[in-house]
Design a protein around this motif. Structure first.
Motif, mmCIF file in Angstrom:
data_model
loop_
_atom_site.group_PDB
_atom_site.id
_atom_site.type_symbol
_atom_site.label_atom_id
_atom_site.label_comp_id
_atom_site.label_asym_id
_atom_site.label_seq_id
_atom_site.Cartn_x
_atom_site.Cartn_y
_atom_site.Cartn_z
ATOM 1 N N SER A 8 0.815 -1.212 0.000
ATOM 2 C CA SER A 8 0.000 0.000 0.000
ATOM 3 C C SER A 8 0.851 1.266 0.000
ATOM 4 N N LEU A 9 2.150 1.120 0.277
ATOM 5 C CA LEU A 9 3.009 2.291 0.328
ATOM 6 C C LEU A 9 3.475 2.736 -1.054
ATOM 7 N N VAL A 10 3.253 1.912 -2.054
ATOM 8 C CA VAL A 10 3.790 2.144 -3.380
ATOM 9 C C VAL A 10 2.664 2.471 -4.342
ATOM 10 N N ILE A 11 2.807 3.548 -5.110
ATOM 11 C CA ILE A 11 1.742 3.893 -6.051
ATOM 12 C C ILE A 11 2.029 3.348 -7.447
ATOM 13 N N MET A 12 3.234 2.845 -7.690
ATOM 14 C CA MET A 12 3.540 2.228 -8.965
ATOM 15 C C MET A 12 4.753 1.336 -8.790
ATOM 16 N N ASP A 13 4.715 0.157 -9.399
ATOM 17 C CA ASP A 13 5.790 -0.798 -9.206
ATOM 18 C C ASP A 13 5.890 -1.676 -10.454
ATOM 19 N N ILE A 14 6.982 -1.558 -11.217
ATOM 20 C CA ILE A 14 7.185 -2.347 -12.422
ATOM 21 C C ILE A 14 8.521 -3.082 -12.311
ATOM 22 N N VAL A 15 8.515 -4.375 -12.604
ATOM 23 C CA VAL A 15 9.749 -5.166 -12.605
ATOM 24 C C VAL A 15 9.982 -5.680 -14.020
ATOM 25 N N ILE A 16 11.171 -5.402 -14.551
ATOM 26 C CA ILE A 16 11.482 -5.843 -15.912
ATOM 27 C C ILE A 16 12.816 -6.572 -15.943
ATOM 28 N N GLU A 17 12.930 -7.464 -16.924
ATOM 29 C CA GLU A 17 14.207 -8.114 -17.197
ATOM 30 C C GLU A 17 14.773 -7.485 -18.462
ATOM 31 N N MET A 18 16.032 -7.076 -18.402
ATOM 32 C CA MET A 18 16.647 -6.413 -19.540
ATOM 33 C C MET A 18 17.385 -7.415 -20.421
ATOM 34 N N GLU A 19 17.848 -6.939 -21.567
ATOM 35 C CA GLU A 19 18.426 -7.821 -22.575
ATOM 36 C C GLU A 19 19.616 -8.600 -22.044
ATOM 37 N N ASP A 20 20.380 -8.008 -21.123
ATOM 38 C CA ASP A 20 21.523 -8.712 -20.544
ATOM 39 C C ASP A 20 21.112 -9.568 -19.356
ATOM 40 N N HIS A 21 19.769 -9.699 -19.148
ATOM 41 C CA HIS A 21 19.153 -10.514 -18.088
ATOM 42 C C HIS A 21 19.267 -9.901 -16.691
ATOM 43 N N SER A 22 19.775 -8.685 -16.587
ATOM 44 C CA SER A 22 19.704 -7.985 -15.305
ATOM 45 C C SER A 22 18.251 -7.559 -15.058
ATOM 46 N N ILE A 23 17.951 -7.279 -13.793
ATOM 47 C CA ILE A 23 16.587 -6.969 -13.365
ATOM 48 C C ILE A 23 16.522 -5.513 -12.910
ATOM 49 N N ALA A 24 15.445 -4.838 -13.268
ATOM 50 C CA ALA A 24 15.223 -3.472 -12.775
ATOM 51 C C ALA A 24 13.827 -3.382 -12.173
ATOM 52 N N ASN A 25 13.778 -2.884 -10.967
ATOM 53 C CA ASN A 25 12.506 -2.631 -10.281
ATOM 54 C C ASN A 25 12.310 -1.110 -10.229
ATOM 55 N N VAL A 26 11.311 -0.613 -10.956
ATOM 56 C CA VAL A 26 11.023 0.821 -10.995
ATOM 57 C C VAL A 26 9.807 1.077 -10.109
ATOM 58 N N GLU A 27 10.003 1.930 -9.114
ATOM 59 C CA GLU A 27 8.968 2.147 -8.100
ATOM 60 C C GLU A 27 8.736 3.645 -7.925
ATOM 61 N N VAL A 28 7.481 4.025 -7.780
ATOM 62 C CA VAL A 28 7.136 5.421 -7.524
ATOM 63 C C VAL A 28 6.381 5.504 -6.205
ATOM 64 N N GLN A 29 6.804 6.417 -5.349
ATOM 65 C CA GLN A 29 6.133 6.629 -4.069
ATOM 66 C C GLN A 29 5.582 8.046 -4.007
ATOM 67 N N LYS A 30 4.337 8.154 -3.598
ATOM 68 C CA LYS A 30 3.728 9.462 -3.391
ATOM 69 C C LYS A 30 4.418 10.169 -2.229
#
Length: 334
Positions: A104-126
């Motif tokens: 509930s603390l997060v207003i947006m949360d996207i997890v992606i795998e990139m071409e080199d197979h590393s992971i990125a978690n993009v999060e936005v907090q109000k």
């Protein structure tokens, strides 16, 4: 003021047109009446261009930066943040185990795998919550462990730890935690793990924090100086004048705003989205207050413990002095 944005986005409707649709549908009128006056005005303002759209609203952000339907947008944004070329391979489920009810603390949360197979978690907090570092470290560790289990399951006996790739945790704050206020000249903070001797090892967790409120202060004084700052302006401003300046200087954002204002033509959908955002903000605010109160309680408890320790030391000193006095009296009596 509405005419500023209507010049660029002619699909924007007038206040009378939006209000007429709301008033003619009982369902929409019921939702509208649940809001206070300020909230009602805010909704009408961004639907009619009197104020700009807040792109950080979950529905708008996911629509514009959807890594499945328009991956090139998030790729460009992440490339600028990470200072390397980013190509999205796929979107991963973001069912990371949140501590207690922290989803509930997060207003947006996207997890992606990139071409080199590393992971990125993009999060936005109000609102930026307390213990930002500890919290990010826990989620990063969770993503790293999930990657380990997944890759080991796929590779089987051929698995090697070199198959595990980096995990990036990227957090944007609309209202940032207090520690970022001590650095008013910096709107992006990058963290990585390094040794104190110079020995190099590939440790896999990196973090990027972007306090948008600090960015707003900087850009207000210095203006937009590069494409990353243009993206952050896009995400953080709701000023019609600033939006107009942005689309003039960086025409690519005009298409993104046009998509958002096209969404606003579906009043029912946008009203439901707005209601959800208000509910999440209420929950976030309550949790923020709880965290602050708990921190204050913990601080008071530390003060009490420190006072108790000092009293114990004084009592021990008094007892020691009393014992010395007693011994001196005994020696004197002899």
């Amino acid at each position: 003021m509405a005419n500023i944005l209507q010049k660029y986005f002619p699909m924007i409707r007038t206040r009378e047109e939006v209000w007429q649709e709301i008033s003619e549908k009982e369902k929409l009128l019921e939702i509208y009446r649940q809001w206070n006056r300020e909230q009602q005005e805010e909704f009408l303002d961004f639907c009619t261009g009197n104020k700009g759209i807040k792109i950080l609203y979950d529905a708008f952000f996911k629509e514009i930066l959807n890594p499945e339907s328009a991956p090139e947008r998030l790729e460009e944004f992440l490339s600028l943040i990470l200072e390397q070329k980013v190509k999205i391979l796929k979107v991963l489920p973001n069912d990371t185990v949140r501590i207690a009810d922290e989803s509930s603390l997060v207003i947006m949360d996207i997890v992606i795998e990139m071409e080199d197979h590393s992971i990125a978690n993009v999060e936005v907090q109000k609102i930026g919550y307390l213990f930002a570092g500890q919290r990010s470290a826990c989620y990063s560790a969770d993503l790293l462990l999930r990657q380990y289990k997944r890759v080991k399951g796929e590779k089987g006996k051929t698995f090697s730890y070199r198959d595990i790739k980096k995990v990036y945790t990227i957090v944007l704050y609309e209202k940032s935690p207090r520690e970022f206020k001590d650095f008013p000249k910096n709107y992006i903070h990058r963290f990585s793990q390094k040794s104190d001797t110079g020995v190099e090892m590939e440790l896999l967790q990196e973090y990027v924090y972007i306090p948008l409120d600090v960015f707003r202060d900087i850009v207000h004084n210095k203006g937009i100086r590069n494409k990353l700052e243009a993206w952050l302006e896009f995400l953080s401003t709701d000023s019609p004048e600033e939006i107009a300046e942005l689309v003039e200087a960086y025409p690519g954002f005009r298409k993104l705003y046009a998509e958002v204002y096209s969404l606003c033509l579906n009043v029912e959908r946008v009203m439901e989205m707005f209601s959800k955002e208000l509910q999440e903000l209420d929950r976030n605010t309550v949790q923020y207050m709880i965290d602050e109160m708990q921190e204050e309680i913990d601080g008071k408890q530390e003060e009490i413990n420190e006072q108790r320790r000092k009293l114990d030391e004084k009592e021990a000193l008094i007892l020691s002095l009393q014992e010395e006095i007693k011994q001196l009296k005994q020696e004197h009596e002899k």
